[in-house]
Scaffold this motif. Structure first.
Motif, PDB file in Angstrom:
ATOM      1  N   THR A 288       0.815  -1.216   0.000  1.00  0.00           N
ATOM      2  CA  THR A 288       0.000   0.000   0.000  1.00  0.00           C
ATOM      3  C   THR A 288       0.846   1.262   0.000  1.00  0.00           C
ATOM      4  OG1 THR A 288      -0.175   0.056   2.404  1.00  0.00           O
ATOM      5  CG2 THR A 288      -1.898  -1.146   1.197  1.00  0.00           C
ATOM      6  N   GLY A 289       2.144   1.112  -0.053  1.00  0.00           N
ATOM      7  CA  GLY A 289       3.007   2.284  -0.034  1.00  0.00           C
ATOM      8  C   GLY A 289       4.255   2.087  -0.856  1.00  0.00           C
ATOM      9  N   CYS A 290       4.964   3.187  -1.039  1.00  0.00           N
ATOM     10  CA  CYS A 290       6.241   3.171  -1.725  1.00  0.00           C
ATOM     11  C   CYS A 290       7.107   4.231  -1.068  1.00  0.00           C
ATOM     12  CB  CYS A 290       6.081   3.419  -3.226  1.00  0.00           C
ATOM     13  SG  CYS A 290       5.437   5.053  -3.655  1.00  0.00           S
ATOM     14  N   GLU A 291       8.278   4.458  -1.594  1.00  0.00           N
ATOM     15  CA  GLU A 291       9.153   5.491  -1.076  1.00  0.00           C
ATOM     16  C   GLU A 291       9.475   6.467  -2.202  1.00  0.00           C
ATOM     17  OE1 GLU A 291      11.453   2.983   2.393  1.00  0.00           O
ATOM     18  OE2 GLU A 291      12.462   3.241   0.476  1.00  0.00           O
ATOM     19  N   ILE A 292       9.565   7.742  -1.845  1.00  0.00           N
ATOM     20  CA  ILE A 292       9.987   8.771  -2.795  1.00  0.00           C
ATOM     21  C   ILE A 292      11.107   9.575  -2.145  1.00  0.00           C
ATOM     22  CG2 ILE A 292       7.770   8.940  -3.990  1.00  0.00           C
ATOM     23  CD1 ILE A 292       7.269  11.511  -2.394  1.00  0.00           C
ATOM     24  N   ARG A 293      11.971  10.146  -2.975  1.00  0.00           N
ATOM     25  CA  ARG A 293      13.084  10.933  -2.452  1.00  0.00           C
ATOM     26  C   ARG A 293      12.614  12.367  -2.235  1.00  0.00           C
ATOM     27  NH1 ARG A 293      18.655  10.290  -2.199  1.00  0.00           N
ATOM     28  NH2 ARG A 293      18.616   8.461  -3.496  1.00  0.00           N
ATOM     29  N   ILE A 294      12.718  12.833  -0.977  1.00  0.00           N
ATOM     30  CA  ILE A 294      12.375  14.203  -0.614  1.00  0.00           C
ATOM     31  C   ILE A 294      13.570  14.791   0.119  1.00  0.00           C
ATOM     32  CG2 ILE A 294      10.832  15.687   0.710  1.00  0.00           C
ATOM     33  CD1 ILE A 294       8.667  13.538   0.401  1.00  0.00           C
ATOM     34  N   ASP A 295      14.095  15.885  -0.389  1.00  0.00           N
ATOM     35  CA  ASP A 295      15.249  16.551   0.222  1.00  0.00           C
ATOM     36  C   ASP A 295      16.409  15.587   0.460  1.00  0.00           C
ATOM     37  OD1 ASP A 295      13.881  18.998   0.255  1.00  0.00           O
ATOM     38  OD2 ASP A 295      13.035  18.585   2.241  1.00  0.00           O
ATOM     39  N   GLY A 296      16.667  14.725  -0.495  1.00  0.00           N
ATOM     40  CA  GLY A 296      17.804  13.813  -0.442  1.00  0.00           C
ATOM     41  C   GLY A 296      17.606  12.557   0.382  1.00  0.00           C
ATOM     42  N   ALA A 297      16.426  12.366   0.973  1.00  0.00           N
ATOM     43  CA  ALA A 297      16.165  11.174   1.783  1.00  0.00           C
ATOM     44  C   ALA A 297      14.923  10.460   1.262  1.00  0.00           C
ATOM     45  CB  ALA A 297      15.961  11.564   3.246  1.00  0.00           C
ATOM     46  N   TRP A 298      14.928   9.129   1.350  1.00  0.00           N
ATOM     47  CA  TRP A 298      13.773   8.337   0.939  1.00  0.00           C
ATOM     48  C   TRP A 298      12.736   8.381   2.051  1.00  0.00           C
ATOM     49  CZ3 TRP A 298      13.099   6.957  -3.888  1.00  0.00           C
ATOM     50  CH2 TRP A 298      14.202   6.826  -4.712  1.00  0.00           C
ATOM     51  N   ARG A 299      11.497   8.746   1.692  1.00  0.00           N
ATOM     52  CA  ARG A 299      10.402   8.862   2.653  1.00  0.00           C
ATOM     53  C   ARG A 299       9.256   7.940   2.250  1.00  0.00           C
ATOM     54  NH1 ARG A 299      12.980  12.114   6.324  1.00  0.00           N
ATOM     55  NH2 ARG A 299      13.779  13.953   5.298  1.00  0.00           N
ATOM     56  N   PRO A 300       8.677   7.221   3.212  1.00  0.00           N
ATOM     57  CA  PRO A 300       7.527   6.369   2.886  1.00  0.00           C
ATOM     58  C   PRO A 300       6.273   7.215   2.670  1.00  0.00           C
ATOM     59  CG  PRO A 300       8.012   6.258   5.228  1.00  0.00           C
ATOM     60  CD  PRO A 300       9.082   7.113   4.615  1.00  0.00           C
ATOM     61  N   VAL A 301       5.524   6.882   1.641  1.00  0.00           N
ATOM     62  CA  VAL A 301       4.246   7.540   1.352  1.00  0.00           C
ATOM     63  C   VAL A 301       3.273   6.476   0.872  1.00  0.00           C
ATOM     64  CG1 VAL A 301       5.223   9.800   0.774  1.00  0.00           C
ATOM     65  CG2 VAL A 301       4.865   8.132  -1.031  1.00  0.00           C
ATOM     66  N   SER A 302       1.997   6.768   0.993  1.00  0.00           N
ATOM     67  CA  SER A 302       0.997   5.837   0.470  1.00  0.00           C
ATOM     68  C   SER A 302       1.017   5.901  -1.055  1.00  0.00           C
ATOM     69  CB  SER A 302      -0.393   6.201   0.990  1.00  0.00           C
ATOM     70  OG  SER A 302      -0.822   7.415   0.392  1.00  0.00           O
ATOM     71  N   ILE A 303       0.509   4.869  -1.680  1.00  0.00           N
ATOM     72  CA  ILE A 303       0.439   4.867  -3.145  1.00  0.00           C
ATOM     73  C   ILE A 303      -0.453   6.009  -3.622  1.00  0.00           C
ATOM     74  CG2 ILE A 303      -0.324   3.570  -5.173  1.00  0.00           C
ATOM     75  CD1 ILE A 303       0.468   1.031  -3.723  1.00  0.00           C
ATOM     76  N   ALA A 304      -1.572   6.237  -2.931  1.00  0.00           N
ATOM     77  CA  ALA A 304      -2.491   7.311  -3.324  1.00  0.00           C
ATOM     78  C   ALA A 304      -1.805   8.675  -3.243  1.00  0.00           C
ATOM     79  CB  ALA A 304      -3.738   7.283  -2.452  1.00  0.00           C
ATOM     80  N   GLN A 305      -1.059   8.909  -2.177  1.00  0.00           N
ATOM     81  CA  GLN A 305      -0.357  10.191  -2.023  1.00  0.00           C
ATOM     82  C   GLN A 305       0.738  10.332  -3.072  1.00  0.00           C
ATOM     83  OE1 GLN A 305       1.692  10.712   1.713  1.00  0.00           O
ATOM     84  NE2 GLN A 305       1.751  12.931   1.489  1.00  0.00           N
TER      85      GLN A 305
END
Length: 85
Positions: A7-24
């Motif tokens: 139900t989630g993935c990770e995206i890079r924000i400000d140089g760090a990988w952050r967990p977010v929901s797939i919908a977000q």
């Protein structure tokens, strides 16, 4: 390596990988590179175009070491050969 759910993935924000929901990730970070929270391979978000809708993750390159790909998973968790760091 920990096991996450699909139900989630990770995206890079400000140089760090952050967990977010797939919908977000789909709604607010559509152009960001996304990675699997388990094997760290690159993933894409796909949309089901039926009336029920729905979003799901798909690995860009198949990998047999990720439990989020049950059809290919061999039972041993491993980083993706092209893991994003």
């Amino acid at each position: 390596m920990t096991i996450a759910d699909a139900t989630g993935c990770e995206i890079r924000i400000d140089g760090a990988w952050r967990p977010v929901s797939i919908a977000q990730a789909h709604a607010r970070h559509s152009s960001a590179i996304k990675r699997c929270p388990v094997c760290h391979g690159r993933v894409s978000i796909h949309v089901n175009s039926t009336a029920q809708g729905g979003l799901w993750l798909q690995h860009r390159r198949a990998h047999d070491g990720c439990p989020l790909m049950p059809a290919r998973f061999t039972g041993e968790i491993a980083l993706h050969p092209q893991a994003l760091n």
